[in-house]
Design a protein around this motif. Sequence first.
Motif, mmCIF file in Angstrom:
data_model
loop_
_atom_site.group_PDB
_atom_site.id
_atom_site.type_symbol
_atom_site.label_atom_id
_atom_site.label_comp_id
_atom_site.label_asym_id
_atom_site.label_seq_id
_atom_site.Cartn_x
_atom_site.Cartn_y
_atom_site.Cartn_z
ATOM 1 N N LEU A 107 -3.285 7.478 1.074
ATOM 2 C CA LEU A 107 -3.735 5.842 1.729
ATOM 3 C C LEU A 107 -4.316 5.768 3.892
ATOM 4 C CD1 LEU A 107 -3.500 2.949 2.230
ATOM 5 C CD2 LEU A 107 -0.864 4.305 2.793
ATOM 6 N N ARG A 108 -5.407 5.263 3.463
ATOM 7 C CA ARG A 108 -6.805 4.465 5.117
ATOM 8 C C ARG A 108 -5.573 3.828 5.090
ATOM 9 N NH1 ARG A 108 -5.525 9.287 4.117
ATOM 10 N NH2 ARG A 108 -6.967 11.466 4.152
ATOM 11 N N PHE A 109 -5.540 3.019 6.160
ATOM 12 C CA PHE A 109 -5.292 1.981 6.913
ATOM 13 C C PHE A 109 -6.383 1.225 7.983
ATOM 14 C CE2 PHE A 109 -0.457 1.989 5.623
ATOM 15 C CZ PHE A 109 -0.808 0.775 5.162
ATOM 16 N N ALA A 114 -17.119 4.890 5.153
ATOM 17 C CA ALA A 114 -16.325 6.354 6.087
ATOM 18 C C ALA A 114 -15.812 6.708 4.720
ATOM 19 C CB ALA A 114 -16.677 6.368 6.819
ATOM 20 N N HIS A 115 -14.832 5.706 4.738
ATOM 21 C CA HIS A 115 -13.597 6.890 3.801
ATOM 22 C C HIS A 115 -13.948 7.355 2.689
ATOM 23 C CE1 HIS A 115 -10.752 6.344 6.921
ATOM 24 N NE2 HIS A 115 -10.285 5.112 7.350
ATOM 25 N N LEU A 116 -14.523 6.281 1.943
ATOM 26 C CA LEU A 116 -15.203 6.136 0.654
ATOM 27 C C LEU A 116 -15.888 7.179 0.752
ATOM 28 C CD1 LEU A 116 -15.422 4.981 -2.257
ATOM 29 C CD2 LEU A 116 -17.395 3.938 -1.669
ATOM 30 N N ARG A 117 -16.495 7.494 1.131
ATOM 31 C CA ARG A 117 -17.764 8.659 1.028
ATOM 32 C C ARG A 117 -16.835 10.164 1.418
ATOM 33 N NH1 ARG A 117 -22.949 9.778 0.713
ATOM 34 N NH2 ARG A 117 -23.634 7.212 1.132
ATOM 35 N N ALA A 121 0.788 -1.089 0.377
ATOM 36 C CA ALA A 121 0.433 -0.136 -0.158
ATOM 37 C C ALA A 121 0.804 1.345 -0.295
ATOM 38 C CB ALA A 121 -1.033 -0.102 0.993
ATOM 39 N N HIS A 122 2.011 0.777 1.035
ATOM 40 C CA HIS A 122 3.101 2.107 1.142
ATOM 41 C C HIS A 122 3.209 2.759 -0.247
ATOM 42 C CE1 HIS A 122 3.220 3.567 5.114
ATOM 43 N NE2 HIS A 122 2.571 1.989 5.591
ATOM 44 N N GLU A 123 4.012 1.555 -0.762
ATOM 45 C CA GLU A 123 4.706 1.689 -2.285
ATOM 46 C C GLU A 123 3.474 2.374 -3.583
ATOM 47 O OE1 GLU A 123 8.192 0.846 -5.147
ATOM 48 O OE2 GLU A 123 6.991 1.666 -3.276
#
Length: 260
Positions: free
Chosen positions: A223-225, A243-246, A211-213
């Motif tokens: 980026l959200r974990f 929630a992140h998507l919205r 994900a970091h790459e």
Amino acid sequence: MELRRQHQQGYEFVDEGHGPVLLLLHGLFGALSNWVDVVREFTPDYRVVIPLLPIYDMPLTQASVPGLVSYVEGFVKALELPSSFTVLGNSLGGHIALVYTLNNANRVNRLVLTGSSGLFEDSMGGSFPKRGNYAYVEERVGFTFYNPAVATRELVDEVFEVTNSNSKCLRIIAIARSAQRHNLSKELAKIDVPVLLVWGLNDTITPPPVAHEFARLLPRAELRFLDHCCHAPMMERPASFNAHLRRFLRSTKTAPALAV
């Protein structure tokens, strides 16, 4: 919530809601139902479209990432989707979404990737499925989730049925090998649209360094974990994923797309 399947011009898909289009792509062992919580949450404001990818029955000569991208291109044309839309992909679906975007830069206005292949993935925990071994398949499906209980008996039975078919296994192996060969590290800088990366902090198939790459190589990525979450955040942590998507959709709001 039971998703209503539709059929048109040889394609099987879900098409629910009205508004800007969200095109959702499932993974190698995925299904339309993987996205049920996204459908439930976003159909009041968006048109959510999910093609059933022909992973198990497409011609063996076409069983590859490029072959699946061509399938999605045909699907978009058949449904006459708007000229611009948002694409979401999980695992192999993220890989397809990335290649689709590289091939159709004028059509994709935003990308959402979760547990995406394209850089590195440890498919099925490092091995291909063993035919006839239910306990093995149950273990490998559970490997996809932080909480193995998310791997329901119905899901395990579905994967077990797939792995007991020679023809389906051949296609799975061909597609998995194609994904492993098709590294996108040198091409990601060309993708100049907002990208949301939602990743399971406990992902063992595409681990957090992947994900970091992605975040480093994609010019406009955030980026959200999600903790206590593995390879399918939209299934395992649906409320947090949504929630992140919205927030992402609101912060990157685009003009309404015009019909093709």
